[in-house]
Scaffold this motif. Structure first.
Motif, PDB file in Angstrom:
ATOM      1  N   SER A 120      25.800  57.781  17.377  1.00 28.06           N
ATOM      2  CA  SER A 120      26.779  57.635  18.530  1.00 28.06           C
ATOM      3  C   SER A 120      28.147  58.315  17.973  1.00 28.06           C
ATOM      4  N   LEU A 121      28.956  58.700  19.131  1.00 23.83           N
ATOM      5  CA  LEU A 121      30.361  59.158  18.747  1.00 23.83           C
ATOM      6  C   LEU A 121      31.064  57.941  18.211  1.00 23.83           C
ATOM      7  N   GLU A 171      32.450  55.137  20.582  1.00 19.57           N
ATOM      8  CA  GLU A 171      31.488  54.238  21.377  1.00 19.57           C
ATOM      9  C   GLU A 171      31.267  52.927  20.705  1.00 19.57           C
ATOM     10  N   ARG A 182      27.724  57.820  12.814  1.00 23.02           N
ATOM     11  CA  ARG A 182      29.094  57.935  13.524  1.00 23.02           C
ATOM     12  C   ARG A 182      29.574  59.172  13.565  1.00 23.02           C
ATOM     13  N   TRP A 183      29.280  59.929  14.780  1.00 21.11           N
ATOM     14  CA  TRP A 183      29.822  61.574  14.774  1.00 21.11           C
ATOM     15  C   TRP A 183      31.179  61.409  15.344  1.00 21.11           C
ATOM     16  N   TYR A 184      32.016  62.269  14.910  1.00 26.95           N
ATOM     17  CA  TYR A 184      33.365  63.001  15.549  1.00 26.95           C
ATOM     18  C   TYR A 184      33.094  63.974  16.648  1.00 26.95           C
ATOM     19  N   SER A 208      30.256  65.848  19.703  1.00 32.44           N
ATOM     20  CA  SER A 208      29.173  65.668  20.323  1.00 32.44           C
ATOM     21  C   SER A 208      28.291  67.119  20.352  1.00 32.44           C
ATOM     22  N   PRO A 209      26.888  67.144  20.448  1.00 34.66           N
ATOM     23  CA  PRO A 209      26.178  68.049  20.527  1.00 34.66           C
ATOM     24  C   PRO A 209      26.749  69.204  21.556  1.00 34.66           C
ATOM     25  N   SER A 233      38.277  66.968  18.123  1.00 34.28           N
ATOM     26  CA  SER A 233      36.817  67.174  18.419  1.00 34.28           C
ATOM     27  C   SER A 233      36.289  65.965  19.247  1.00 34.28           C
ATOM     28  N   LEU A 234      36.955  64.937  19.395  1.00 34.09           N
ATOM     29  CA  LEU A 234      36.556  63.938  20.156  1.00 34.09           C
ATOM     30  C   LEU A 234      37.103  64.098  21.611  1.00 34.09           C
ATOM     31  N   SER A 240      34.754  66.610  23.079  1.00 38.60           N
ATOM     32  CA  SER A 240      33.476  65.731  23.413  1.00 38.60           C
ATOM     33  C   SER A 240      33.581  65.081  24.745  1.00 38.60           C
ATOM     34  N   ARG A 241      34.714  64.883  25.180  1.00 36.85           N
ATOM     35  CA  ARG A 241      34.944  64.239  26.300  1.00 36.85           C
ATOM     36  C   ARG A 241      35.410  65.180  27.387  1.00 36.85           C
TER      37      ARG A 241
END
Length: 420
Positions: A11-12, A15, A129-131, A133-134, A178-179, A182-183
């Motif tokens: 997950s990010l 989340e 826990r990723w910072y 997203s793909p 980066s987040l 991702s949003r």
């Protein structure tokens, strides 16, 4: 057999993760532990004690912690409470694209009081826990004077553009950008000292550098050309507010725990120069932990001799939102925000708002970031107090992140470019 499940497994970091344990004896006392290694191999760890229900289950969404690093129902408490094994170390993700943080979870079938148990756990699992997203792209930026990294969501856009600034830590910090990408935002993590060929220290603030960054974003083919947002924390918040006051390309501004005046370093924009209120280092307070409380170092913008250093918020083109922690032990950020709002009201600017969070400290970051009450400041080689208490601070991070995303979606126009 004791079983431990954490979902989602990938997950990010902003989340939530759901943690459940079963196969225990009814009313059994257990220890649940979390740990990870940062990119330098340093360990961050946390633990909490629980008592299983009559069915031999523990569900962190409903089961209260009876002790350890937190008490009560706190589903994300193990992530919030991650603390360094080395004093004054802050958990920061540097390589956001290359790898996630691997958070290891362990169950011990008894109360385990040692921070690093020697006995093997009864059950283990881990989550990534990723910072980022793909599909998000990271593009290194070296254009003109600008140095940074541009993060673009997947797709053709147009995307709302945001300039992202950190504070006295210097260098290039990318995890919020980066987040944001991702949003759905095109986010420019912008360095302004201590990186690449930029000045090693922050001796002067040239707003034309930040205007150049705004124009870079506006001219990008995947970014909406109707204006950009800017977000900053600490010194970055001061610069974000100054940029909003003088650079018309900025249409929405978020200031996180910063001042509302120019401090320390002078600021220039073309022919305009604003004197920085000198730091009063003699007012720095050494705390019992050995870290320094800087709240009273920045000077009082209410004094007559400092009026010319107060930023003219009434000149800002778009709305401004102040996010402040009421337990900020680095800046008197609540006072600064209230003074700025009062000035805006005096001049008839009505689109300035304040979100104030009880128990929150200086480092208001995206959700999933553990509380850091003090850490070594690499720019000054001393440890700085940030403040905050666990639950209040980390709940504030969840709320402020949602408000940040909502604010930028609402106030940054998203328009398609005219095709020739």
């Amino acid at each position: 057999m004791i079983s431990l499940k954490a979902s989602p497994e990938i997950s990010l970091v902003d989340e939530p993760v759901k943690i459940q344990i079963w196969g225990l004896q009814p009313q059994q006392q257990i220890t649940l532990r979390a740990w990870l290694k940062d990119e330098k191999g340093k360990i961050f760890h946390s633990r909490a004690f629980y008592v299983s229900d009559t069915e031999g289950k523990v569900d962190l969404e409903h089961s209260p912690a009876t002790g350890g690093d937190f008490h009560g129902v706190c589903p994300m408490g193990l992530f919030w409470a991650l603390k360094p094994s080395t004093l004054f170390r802050r958990l920061i993700k540097r390589d956001v694209m290359g790898s996630p943080f691997h958070v290891h979870l362990e169950v011990y079938s008894h109360l385990e009081f040692t921070p690093f148990p020697k006995k093997p756990p009864a059950a283990t699992t881990s989550v990534k826990r990723w910072y980022v997203s793909p599909g998000v792209q990271r593009l290194e930026v070296r254009q003109g004077r600008i140095r940074g990294a541009l993060f673009l969501p997947p797709g053709e856009g147009p995307f709302r553009g945001v300039i992202d600034l950190f504070g006295g830590i210097g260098g290039l910090v990318e995890f919020r950008s980066s987040l944001l990408a991702s949003r759905g935002f095109a986010s420019l993590a912008l360095a302004y000292f201590g990186y690449d060929d930029l000045p090693k220290t922050l001796d002067h603030i040239d707003l034309e550098y930040f205007e150049e960054a705004a124009n870079f974003l506006l001219n990008h083919p995947k970014v909406s050309s109707a204006g950009v947002g800017i977000v900053g924390v600490s010194k970055g918040a001061e610069i974000a507010l100054a940029t909003a006051c003088f650079v018309p390309q900025i249409v929405a501004t978020i200031c996180i725990n910063g001042t509302v005046c120019v401090t320390g370093n002078d600021l220039s924009y073309g022919d305009l120069t604003i004197r920085g209120i000198p730091y009063q280092v003699e007012k720095a307070l050494m705390t019992s932990s050995g870290a320094i409380d800087y709240r009273f170092v920045f000077g009082d913008p209410r004094l007559p001799e400092n009026q010319d250093s107060v930023l003219p918020i009434e000149k800002a083109r778009g709305p401004i939102m102040f996010l402040v922690g009421e337990d900020d032990q680095c800046n008197d950020s609540v006072l600064y925000a209230k003074l700025s709002i009062a000035r805006a009201e005096k001049f008839g600017k009505k689109d300035v708002s304040l979100r104030s969070y009880p128990g929150a400290g200086h480092l208001l970051e995206p959700p999933g970031s553990p509380l850091c009450t003090a850490s070594l400041n690499s720019a000054s080689d001393v440890s700085t107090m940030w403040g905050g208490e666990l639950v209040g601070h980390c709940k504030a991070q969840e709320m402020s992140w949602r408000e940040t995303l909502d604010f930028f979606r609402r106030y940054i126009p998203c328009s398609h470019r005219n095709k020739l």
